[in-house]
Design an enzyme around this catalytic site. Structure first.
Site, PDB file in Angstrom:
ATOM      1  N   ASP A 139     -31.279 106.768 -10.453  1.00 40.60           N
ATOM      2  CA  ASP A 139     -31.866 105.699  -9.654  1.00 40.60           C
ATOM      3  C   ASP A 139     -33.374 105.576  -9.872  1.00 40.60           C
ATOM      4  OD1 ASP A 139     -32.532 108.073  -8.455  1.00 40.60           O
ATOM      5  OD2 ASP A 139     -32.070 107.445  -6.402  1.00 40.60           O
ATOM      6  N   ASN A 198     -32.417 117.813 -12.430  1.00 41.97           N
ATOM      7  CA  ASN A 198     -33.704 118.477 -12.309  1.00 41.97           C
ATOM      8  C   ASN A 198     -33.646 119.661 -11.333  1.00 41.97           C
ATOM      9  OD1 ASN A 198     -36.370 118.592 -13.283  1.00 41.97           O
ATOM     10  ND2 ASN A 198     -37.162 117.704 -11.383  1.00 41.97           N
ATOM     11  N   ARG A 199     -32.446 120.134 -11.048  1.00 46.13           N
ATOM     12  CA  ARG A 199     -32.242 121.388 -10.309  1.00 46.13           C
ATOM     13  C   ARG A 199     -31.218 122.264 -11.032  1.00 46.13           C
ATOM     14  NH1 ARG A 199     -35.283 118.189  -8.388  1.00 46.13           N
ATOM     15  NH2 ARG A 199     -35.748 117.770  -6.197  1.00 46.13           N
ATOM     16  N   GLU A 320     -44.842 110.902 -12.058  1.00 45.60           N
ATOM     17  CA  GLU A 320     -44.330 109.895 -11.126  1.00 45.60           C
ATOM     18  C   GLU A 320     -45.106 108.619 -11.394  1.00 45.60           C
ATOM     19  OE1 GLU A 320     -41.856 110.494  -9.119  1.00 45.60           O
ATOM     20  OE2 GLU A 320     -41.731 112.689  -9.121  1.00 45.60           O
TER      21      GLU A 320
END
Length: 499
Positions: A139, A198-199, A320
């Site tokens: 997303d 990303n984990r 970001e």
């Protein structure tokens, strides 16, 4: 009485919700951490074959559920098929400076396509490599769009723009626009197995699992990619905030505070390159200079960024690039314009700053695989196995004591003042316990030691003179060849020295 109890419960619940901390903008994080003792020590050394160890047991870290963007909002963004076609068209149009390859497939079997941009795509050179990755979370699609725009901009400008030309001729740039194409299709964060990519990487503080096969296919593809390709630096593009994030992403005790990695100063320098080149990132009121330490913002575990630095020898930033995770497609040209200079400058920093060079053996004059360390920084950079080139990113404006070493050779140390420009330092190492090496060292060393008078007193003058002339000439040719080969690969503005 029942009504009064209901009112009390309602007020209590409202009070709890009021004092809960807000969900962080870095994509949202799970508070679930697999229990286990924190690791008190950790290694920053990349093994000789590029492999690394993965510890612990399998786990999934699920992010908090967020509203799914509407299908209407996704209008104007490239579909996976559109993106694949755009990448294939690009490599046809720019075939002289690019190639297309896949590092694996997603859960649902979609290829993870990568564009490589270089004046010699597909070849191994004594040059640094950089990778950009987008769409880690399904997303957060802005990165997909910006990365394909970056590739096209370089193709259109590399013959007329100095920055584009520098990147093409001196860096191998790898672009993976979408790591999570399955989730993009359904506009969700996690992959098709509902895992946050990303984990999903091995974590230094809370070991996860040793079995690479238990990880998600997208995660395995990245890990294998870094074993096959030596990247100097990289960045992943996310959405939901406007900040350049750097390691460490987690802490030993799971608390939120600034937790610096060994190269904290260098990471801050790299993050500022991106932030200050951006239209407004450095003006952030939330993040000073538009940069942040990950653990200071909020800790995460199993992140890609820390794993790259520890196990891949790769300096990675988490960028970001948009406050809005899924802005309207009409806003993409503006977001690209705001980020273009930052994206280019970050890649160019690999050759514009830092200490670079190669390691050679004095006895054979061949590239010598070795290690490079900087005094005071607990991190080891490994020279390339074939070309023995190393690329040590460092913050400018100070002195560094740099040491090169290799098994069977005497380590050599030099002090470098690193200003605004990159510095070349080529090391020629002498074999240990070698009389020939000692002879060559004495002749080639310009330290002014009184070697010649002592040698003349114990050896026939004529033979000695002839031997010295021959060996000195060979030594001169060797060092000249070394410098000449390296000079062809370096920019004329970069200072160069051999030690």
């Amino acid at each position: 009485m029942n009504k009064l109890r209901f009112v009390h419960i309602l007020l209590f619940t409202t009070a709890i919700c009021f004092f809960l901390p807000p969900i962080a903008a870095r994509g949202g994080h799970s508070d679930y951490i697999r229990p286990g003792p924190p690791q008190k020590t950790y290694s920053f050394y990349l093994s000789g074959d590029g492999s690394s160890s993965f510890q612990g047991t399998a786990r999934n870290l699920f992010a908090q559920v967020e509203p799914r963007p509407s299908a209407e909002l996704a209008r104007g963004y490239m579909t996976n098929d559109d993106l694949e076609k755009a990448m294939k068209d690009f490599t046809k149009r720019c075939s002289k400076i690019s190639r297309l390859y896949s590092i694996g497939k997603s859960v649902n079997g979609f290829p993870l396509w990568v564009i490589e941009i270089s004046d010699r795509p597909g070849e191994i050179e004594a040059e640094p490599a950089f990778k950009y990755i987008g769409n880690v979370h399904g997303d957060e699609p802005v990165g997909r769009e910006l990365l394909i725009r970056l590739a096209n901009w370089i193709c259109d400008n590399y013959k007329k723009d100095p920055l584009a030309q520098m990147i093409v001729e001196n860096v191998h740039l790898h672009i993976l626009p979408s790591l999570n194409p399955d989730a993009f299709t359904v506009r969700t964060r996690n992959n098709a197995n509902n895992v946050d990519l990303n984990r999903d990487f091995p974590d230094q503080f809370f070991p996860l699992n040793e079995d690479l096969g238990l990880r998600q296919p997208e995660t395995r593809a990245i890990m294998t990619w870094l074993m096959d390709t030596r990247f100097t630096a990289s960045a992943t593009l996310h959405g939901g905030a406007l900040v350049a994030n750097f390691p460490w992403d987690g802490t030993e005790d799971k608390r939120k505070y600034y937790y610096a990695c060994p190269d904290d100063e260098t990471f801050r320098f790299l993050a500022r390159i991106y932030s200050k080149s951006h239209r407004n990132m450095s003006l952030s009121k939330e993040f000073e200079e538009g940069i942040t330490n990950g653990a200071s913002w909020y800790p995460i575990y199993g992140g890609m960024q820390d794993w790259n630095y520890i196990h891949g020898g790769c300096f990675e930033l988490t960028l970001e690039i948009s406050d809005n995770k899924w802005p309207k497609a009409a806003e993409l040209p503006t977001i690209w314009d705001y980020n273009r200079k930052s994206m280019l400058n970050l890649v160019a920093s690999l050759v514009k700053t830092g200490v670079h060079g190669r390691i050679f053996s004095l006895d054979q004059g061949k590239p010598l695989p070795g290690l490079v360390v900087v005094k005071g920084i607990n991190y080891t950079v490994k020279a390339h196995q074939a070309y023995a080139d190393y690329h040590r990113l460092l913050a400018p404006g100070r002195k560094y004591e740099v040491t090169a070493s290799s098994p069977g050779y005497k380590p050599k140390t030099t002090t470098v003042w690193l200003g605004d420009d990159a510095v070349n330092v080529d090391f020629i190492l002498i074999p240990e316990a070698s009389s020939q090496g000692n002879l060559l060292r004495s002749i080639c060393d310009c330290s002014g030691q009184p070697f010649l008078p002592q040698f003349f007193t114990v050896t026939n003058n004529g033979i000695t003179f002839t031997l010295i002339v021959v060996v000195a000439f060979l030594c001169f040719l060797l060092q000249r060849r070394v410098r000449f080969n390296l000079l062809k690969q370096r920019q004329s503005s970069r200072r160069s020295t051999t030690v």
